[in-house]
Design a protein around this motif. Structure first.
Motif, PDB file in Angstrom:
ATOM      1  N   ALA A  72       0.867  -1.286   0.003  1.00 18.60           N
ATOM      2  CA  ALA A  72      -0.051   0.020   0.032  1.00 18.60           C
ATOM      3  C   ALA A  72       0.821   1.094   0.165  1.00 18.60           C
ATOM      4  N   GLY A  73       1.959   1.179   0.858  1.00 18.05           N
ATOM      5  CA  GLY A  73       2.854   2.398   0.875  1.00 18.05           C
ATOM      6  C   GLY A  73       3.491   2.748  -0.479  1.00 18.05           C
ATOM      7  N   ALA A  74       3.821   1.564  -1.102  1.00 21.09           N
ATOM      8  CA  ALA A  74       4.477   1.515  -2.484  1.00 21.09           C
ATOM      9  C   ALA A  74       3.598   2.261  -3.337  1.00 21.09           C
ATOM     10  N   ASP A  75       2.247   1.887  -3.266  1.00 19.24           N
ATOM     11  CA  ASP A  75       1.308   2.269  -4.184  1.00 19.24           C
ATOM     12  C   ASP A  75       0.988   3.921  -4.275  1.00 19.24           C
ATOM     13  N   MET A  76       1.107   4.182  -2.896  1.00 24.87           N
ATOM     14  CA  MET A  76       1.158   5.574  -2.565  1.00 24.87           C
ATOM     15  C   MET A  76       2.287   6.395  -3.014  1.00 24.87           C
ATOM     16  N   MET A  77       3.320   5.812  -2.951  1.00 19.96           N
ATOM     17  CA  MET A  77       4.670   6.528  -3.440  1.00 19.96           C
ATOM     18  C   MET A  77       4.689   6.776  -4.875  1.00 19.96           C
ATOM     19  N   ARG A  78       3.813   5.438  -5.541  1.00 16.58           N
ATOM     20  CA  ARG A  78       3.769   5.713  -7.245  1.00 16.58           C
ATOM     21  C   ARG A  78       2.935   6.910  -7.384  1.00 16.58           C
ATOM     22  N   LYS A  79       1.816   7.104  -6.708  1.00 14.85           N
ATOM     23  CA  LYS A  79       0.878   8.166  -6.993  1.00 14.85           C
ATOM     24  C   LYS A  79       1.572   9.426  -6.473  1.00 14.85           C
ATOM     25  N   PHE A  80       2.417   9.501  -5.596  1.00 15.85           N
ATOM     26  CA  PHE A  80       3.154  10.786  -5.346  1.00 15.85           C
ATOM     27  C   PHE A  80       4.044  10.973  -6.656  1.00 15.85           C
ATOM     28  N   VAL A  81       4.780  10.026  -6.943  1.00 13.04           N
ATOM     29  CA  VAL A  81       5.787  10.081  -8.007  1.00 13.04           C
ATOM     30  C   VAL A  81       4.845  10.588  -9.380  1.00 13.04           C
ATOM     31  N   GLY A  82       3.815   9.951  -9.617  1.00 18.13           N
ATOM     32  CA  GLY A  82       3.212  10.416 -10.680  1.00 18.13           C
ATOM     33  C   GLY A  82       2.660  11.883 -10.698  1.00 18.13           C
ATOM     34  N   ALA A  83       2.192  11.890  -9.584  1.00 10.26           N
ATOM     35  CA  ALA A  83       1.681  13.550  -9.340  1.00 10.26           C
ATOM     36  C   ALA A  83       2.812  14.673  -9.588  1.00 10.26           C
ATOM     37  N   VAL A  84       3.982  14.209  -9.020  1.00  9.17           N
ATOM     38  CA  VAL A  84       5.030  15.077  -9.147  1.00  9.17           C
ATOM     39  C   VAL A  84       5.655  15.338 -10.552  1.00  9.17           C
ATOM     40  N   LYS A  85       5.680  14.046 -11.401  1.00 12.24           N
ATOM     41  CA  LYS A  85       5.940  14.003 -12.855  1.00 12.24           C
ATOM     42  C   LYS A  85       4.885  14.742 -13.724  1.00 12.24           C
ATOM     43  N   LEU A  86       3.609  14.822 -13.194  1.00 14.97           N
ATOM     44  CA  LEU A  86       2.751  15.587 -13.985  1.00 14.97           C
ATOM     45  C   LEU A  86       2.733  16.990 -13.679  1.00 14.97           C
ATOM     46  N   ALA A  87       3.261  17.279 -12.452  1.00 13.25           N
ATOM     47  CA  ALA A  87       3.344  18.666 -12.217  1.00 13.25           C
ATOM     48  C   ALA A  87       4.591  19.192 -12.981  1.00 13.25           C
ATOM     49  N   ASP A 106      -6.006  25.200 -33.232  1.00 15.26           N
ATOM     50  CA  ASP A 106      -5.735  23.758 -33.376  1.00 15.26           C
ATOM     51  C   ASP A 106      -4.328  23.682 -32.842  1.00 15.26           C
ATOM     52  N   LYS A 107      -3.648  24.314 -32.383  1.00 12.02           N
ATOM     53  CA  LYS A 107      -2.050  24.310 -32.299  1.00 12.02           C
ATOM     54  C   LYS A 107      -1.897  23.501 -30.665  1.00 12.02           C
ATOM     55  N   LYS A 108      -2.918  23.453 -30.035  1.00 11.16           N
ATOM     56  CA  LYS A 108      -2.805  23.128 -28.555  1.00 11.16           C
ATOM     57  C   LYS A 108      -2.644  21.629 -28.762  1.00 11.16           C
ATOM     58  N   ASN A 109      -1.616  21.304 -27.743  1.00 12.60           N
ATOM     59  CA  ASN A 109      -1.533  19.807 -27.613  1.00 12.60           C
ATOM     60  C   ASN A 109      -1.449  19.478 -26.157  1.00 12.60           C
ATOM     61  N   GLU A 110      -2.506  18.763 -25.627  1.00  3.99           N
ATOM     62  CA  GLU A 110      -2.923  18.553 -24.189  1.00  3.99           C
ATOM     63  C   GLU A 110      -2.539  17.033 -23.862  1.00  3.99           C
ATOM     64  N   GLU A 111      -2.089  16.355 -24.732  1.00  2.00           N
ATOM     65  CA  GLU A 111      -1.788  14.771 -24.542  1.00  2.00           C
ATOM     66  C   GLU A 111      -0.806  14.752 -23.130  1.00  2.00           C
ATOM     67  N   ARG A 112       0.459  15.525 -23.364  1.00  2.00           N
ATOM     68  CA  ARG A 112       1.115  15.098 -22.384  1.00  2.00           C
ATOM     69  C   ARG A 112       0.853  15.512 -20.737  1.00  2.00           C
ATOM     70  N   ILE A 113      -0.352  16.125 -20.699  1.00  2.00           N
ATOM     71  CA  ILE A 113      -0.548  16.476 -19.181  1.00  2.00           C
ATOM     72  C   ILE A 113      -2.215  15.848 -18.817  1.00  2.00           C
ATOM     73  N   GLN A 114      -2.471  14.861 -19.633  1.00  2.00           N
ATOM     74  CA  GLN A 114      -3.498  14.025 -19.161  1.00  2.00           C
ATOM     75  C   GLN A 114      -3.126  13.178 -17.772  1.00  2.00           C
ATOM     76  N   LEU A 115      -4.086  13.270 -16.940  1.00  2.00           N
ATOM     77  CA  LEU A 115      -4.008  12.374 -15.716  1.00  2.00           C
ATOM     78  C   LEU A 115      -3.693  10.985 -15.984  1.00  2.00           C
ATOM     79  N   SER A 116      -4.202  10.158 -17.110  1.00  2.00           N
ATOM     80  CA  SER A 116      -4.060   8.863 -17.520  1.00  2.00           C
ATOM     81  C   SER A 116      -2.851   8.502 -17.879  1.00  2.00           C
ATOM     82  N   ARG A 117      -1.964   9.362 -18.537  1.00  2.00           N
ATOM     83  CA  ARG A 117      -0.786   9.164 -18.737  1.00  2.00           C
ATOM     84  C   ARG A 117       0.171   8.964 -17.497  1.00  2.00           C
TER      85      ARG A 117
END
Length: 948
Positions: A72-87, A106-117
């Motif tokens: 569970a701790g490792a999973d939370m860490m991965r979420k923290f890491v993902g959140a920091v990477k997203l930021a 049409d020049k906007k590209n939001e793919e890199r900042i989607q939560l699912s990524r």
């Protein structure tokens, strides 16, 4: 802010209790075998290092807590890491998803900042602490989800940022804190918003009125980037409020008339008069606008500059200047930087000038096609942190129309953004939508505050569009039909902002249209006041008397005792200073130059000229590639201690100096450096500014500056300059690129006494012409000075001069060969020449026992203005003169011959012929083979001194 930018303990702030314990255990596994943990965690530990040590009670709690198994701790860490990477991704790549394009949505590209990524959900983010994602977020941000949404609002709306290429951590941290905290955002009052709308109305109204009134005339409209004028208003206001005395603006023609009218307060009447081809130069400038200069040949209205004085009880007296600029776009940039550096420096005391960067602020407005397209841009950016050229930070604004004339961005640059070249110089970049006025003002505030704190450049990419064609006679839909279908439907920023203020309840619904109507009525009244002045009469172009009459007579000789004393003082170095031993011996020999029949060589003559000019109270600035030592190791103005490498510059320590002295080795650039030095001299006309080419023909790397500014600036704009250019020149078998200073290029531009072109062959001549130039700097007759300087002759004792030539002489436009021409009745040939070939001729005469009574040699030391009076008198002296021969080293289609032939023929006695001896017509200036050179040189000398 990137995770790399945190202090080591900060990324772990969100880890407490069981989660911290898991982090410590996983880190221990990582230290034993990095591959034992998943890639995300491996990157986390590599970037941040170990988690902080915990208290014993926390460790016990972490170890014994049944509710927090490691998984569970490792999973939370991965979420923290993902959140920091997203930021981090939002910070570094959010600009790609930003709404900064008014037209190209049409020049906007939001793919890199989607939560699912990042395998994240909104629920996951709510568990992440705010400080882990954005420690500088405002107080209303309560959890990780709020923090991510906050970052998206900061980095992906109508303003976006690129700071990742800035290497200095303090700067990056400050920049991210400013934008994430919102400190930089303006808090405009209702009154300020209405004032902004009024300004936008003036800007748009001016363009509409001209478009309607002067149909088909070029104006290079600002429309699509209207907000640029209020942006300039903002930065002028803020900088002057902080004590800036000079705001210098450089820009091309797009929007220039609007900036002149509003930022520089050039009267509408004056601009309309120019459109009517009936300019009234006696119009009294309004609202503090002054200094609208004209030359006698003039220039088109959208190239002209102006000065505006600002006087306010709450601020220092200040001047806003817009530099004159021809249609060469970015080439004005280094000139404006030169203005700013000159304005920042005090030059009234010995030593280095005293620089205060807050005294002047340079603003450079670039085109989106020109910024990556013209090399002068990066040459100028490279000056920004160099000791001899930095100005404490410039503001760059890219007036980004997303098109160049008819060329699309994909054909005009290889980069994602027009601003990308600035990244190599670590300049912070802001992209902002020109349809969001308040965001644009915020960008200006951030830029000024960054410059105030870090004294470095800042760039704003103002993204807009071009409402009409490149000029108003173009039909842009011919090449961009789809784009202009969209543009013509797109409301102006004035309309958009008025609607926004109506929606906020700041103004009534009809207020915007009422402002527009009032603006048009005022413009019409200004037009009506001058329309009757229109005339079909063509004004005759007359060169002013102060130009036609030439240079005034000035004393340039210096007393022997003064020169001797100067020389002795300059050779007295600090007792602990130990220069190169060989160089020390060479320089100490200069003491012998004032003993008995001693002579003064070229390098010493230059040093004595500089020192005596400083004593007279004239500041000096010299720059060029290797100018401190001199390309040919002759100058040695800056000495280096052989043990400590500390430097000593005698002219800076010179006790008798009454002005500053600076010498700088320039970067490997001609265009930007010549432009900078020209700008410096224009703004500091009392200063003797010299630029030296490493080799004379390298000046061709600055041809635009010579063509458009140095040679013609006064005729076009009334812009005076006394710039000195030293161009090493002489044919010595060094090949095509190290022989010619290309004197023909300067001579072909010579007219209306626009500059002096000289080719000196004695140390005293060089001494006197430098002192003459210094003496005329602040006189109406001042002009640039182009000197072809020697190379091998620098150490040739033939060019060394006696004491008397310094203490009693003056510069001689025509320098006759001593020992020849005395038997006036026997002279049949006069050889005219210039430069090193004259020394070769003199050497042949000296070494030969032949009878030379039939020939005389005269060196034309001043090629322009052509010394007609002196040469005509020379010819008249010889009653039996049969031939005039012009001798030169250069090919027949180069050198002085193409310029001078007709002038010689005009004054040659009717019974004498005129002929040429030199190289034949060539496409290349010199031979590459030294043997071929020597053979050709021998032929020229022999023919010149062979009697027919």
């Amino acid at each position: 802010m990137s995770s790399k930018e945190h202090k080591p303990e900060e990324p772990w702030q969100g880890f407490h209790g069981p989660n911290l314990g898991v982090a410590i255990e996983l880190y221990e596994e990582f230290t034993k075998d990095p591959q034992a943990v998943e890639e995300d965690l491996r990157e986390l530990f590599e970037q941040w290092g170990p988690p902080p040590s915990s208290t014993q009670s926390e460790l016990v709690q972490a170890t014994n807590a049944p509710s927090a198994p490691q998984a569970a701790g490792a999973d939370m860490m991965r979420k923290f890491v993902g959140a920091v990477k997203l930021a981090d991704m939002i910070r570094t790549k959010g600009h790609l998803a930003a709404d900064v394009h008014p037209i190209h949505k049409d020049k906007k590209n939001e793919e890199r900042i989607q939560l699912s990524r990042y395998n994240l959900t909104e629920a996951d983010l709510k568990q992440v602490p705010v400080d882990l994602i954005s420690p500088d977020a405002p107080s209303h941000v309560k959890d990780g989800l709020d923090a991510i949404e906050h970052l998206k609002n900061v980095y992906t709306k109508t303003i976006s940022f690129e700071f990742g290429h800035v290497q200095d951590e303090e700067e990056r941290h400050w920049l991210n804190k400013m934008v994430e905290s919102g400190i930089y955002l303006p808090n405009l009052s209702k009154q300020q918003k209405v004032a902004l709308l009024k300004r936008l109305t003036q800007v748009e109204g001016f363009e509409k009125f001209i478009h309607r009134t002067f149909v088909g005339q070029k104006r290079f409209s600002i429309e699509g980037l209207d907000i640029m004028v209020p942006m300039l208003d903002e930065v002028v206001r803020e900088s002057v409020h902080e004590g800036t005395e000079h705001v210098m603006i450089g820009m091309a023609h797009r929007g220039r008339l609007n900036v002149l009218a509003h930022t520089l307060s050039k009267p509408y009447k004056m601009i309309f008069s120019e459109f009517l081809h009936a300019p009234n130069k006696d119009l009294v400038p309004s609202e503090g606008s002054t200094g609208i200069n004209y030359g006698w040949t003039g220039d088109v209205k959208y190239h002209l500059g102006a000065d505006r004085q600002i006087k306010d009880d709450n601020t220092v007296e200040a001047t806003v200047s817009l530099a004159n600029n021809p249609s060469h776009l970015e080439f004005v940039s280094p000139i404006v930087e030169g203005y700013a550096r000159a304005a920042q420096e005090v030059r009234t005391k010995k030593g280095d000038p005293e620089q205060t960067v807050s005294k002047a602020y340079s603003i450079l407005i670039h085109g989106d096609a020109a910024f990556p397209g013209q090399g002068i841009v990066t040459e100028t950016l490279n000056l920004s942190r160099l000791k001899g050229y930095q100005t404490g930070g410039s503001l760059h604004i890219i007036a980004n129309n997303n098109i160049g004339f008819t060329t699309e961005t994909y054909d005009s640059r290889s980069t994602t953004y027009a601003s990308d070249p600035a990244k190599g110089f670590e300049i912070p970049i802001v992209h902002v939508n020109a349809d969001d006025p308040e965001a644009c003002l915020a960008a200006m505030h951030l830029a000024f505050q960054y410059r105030k704190r870090f004294k470095k450049d800042f760039l704003i990419d103002l993204v807009g569009y071009r409402r009409f064609g490149h000029n108003e006679m173009d039909e842009p839909a011919v090449t961009q039909p789809g784009l202009y279908t969209t543009v013509r439907k797109h409301p102006t920023v004035r309309v958009l902002y008025a609607d926004q203020l109506v929606a906020r309840g700041d103004i009534e619904s009809n207020y915007g249209e009422q402002l527009d109507k009032e603006a048009q009525e005022y413009l019409q009244s200004q037009y009506d006041a001058v329309v009757g002045n229109k005339s079909n009469k063509v004004k005759e172009i007359v060169t002013p008397d102060y130009v036609v009459n030439g240079l005034p007579k000035v004393k340039t000789s210096v007393e022997f005792d003064t020169l001797k004393s100067i020389n002795e003082e300059l050779l007295e170095w600090p007792s602990e200073f130990k220069p190169n031993e060989k160089l020390e011996k060479i320089l100490k020999r200069r003491l012998q130059s004032f003993e008995g029949e001693g002579k003064i060589d070229w390098a010493l003559a230059e040093t004595l000229a500089f020192a005596s000019i400083l004593h007279d109270g004239t500041p000096i600035r010299l720059s060029g590639q290797d100018s401190e030592r001199g390309t040919f190791a002759h100058r040695h103005l800056v000495l280096h201690d052989r043990e400590t490498n500390e430097t000593h510059t005698p002219l800076k320590e010179f006790d008798k100096a009454n002005a500053s002295f600076s010498v700088h080795n320039s970067p490997l650039s001609e265009m930007a450096v010549v432009g900078f030095e020209y700008g410096y001299n224009v703004f500091a006309p009392e200063t003797l500014v010299l630029w030296e080419a490493q080799f004379g023909d390298f000046a061709n790397g600055a041809q635009v500056i010579f063509d458009q500014w140095v040679s013609a600036g006064r005729a076009k704009w009334g812009q005076k300059s006394g710039l000195v250019c030293l161009l090493p020149h002489g044919y010595e078998g060094q090949g095509p690129e190290h022989s010619s200073g290309r004197v023909e290029r300067f001579l072909v531009l010579a007219a209306e006494n626009n500059w002096t072109i000289a080719n000196c062959t004695s140390a005293a001549q060089y001494f006197h012409i430098l002192r003459r130039q210094a003496a005329i700097l602040e006189k109406e007759a001042v002009r640039p000075l182009i000197i072809m300087t020697p190379k091998s002759l620098l150490r040739n004792q033939v060019v060394a001069s006696t004491h008397a030539e310094f203490t009693e002489g003056e510069f001689k436009p025509v320098f006759e060969q001593a020992g020849l021409g005395e038997e006036v009745d026997k002279i049949e040939r006069v050889v005219l020449c210039s430069g090193k070939v004259a020394i070769d001729l003199a050497d042949r005469v000296k070494k030969s026992d032949e009878d030379w009574d039939w020939v005389h040699i005269a060196r034309v030391e001043e090629l322009y203005p052509f010394p007609k009076k002196e040469i005509r008198a020379l010819f008249a002296r010889y009653k039996n003169l049969k031939e005039i021969v012009w001798v030169q080293e250069e090919p027949k289609n180069m050198g002085a011959w193409p310029f001078i032939e007709s002038r010689i023929r005009e004054i040659t006695p009717s019974e004498a012929s005129v002929s040429y001896i030199g190289r034949t017509h060539r496409s290349s200036p010199a031979e590459g083979d030294p043997v071929a050179h020597k053979k050709e040189q021998e032929r020229i000398i022999t023919e010149s001194l062979t009697r027919k």
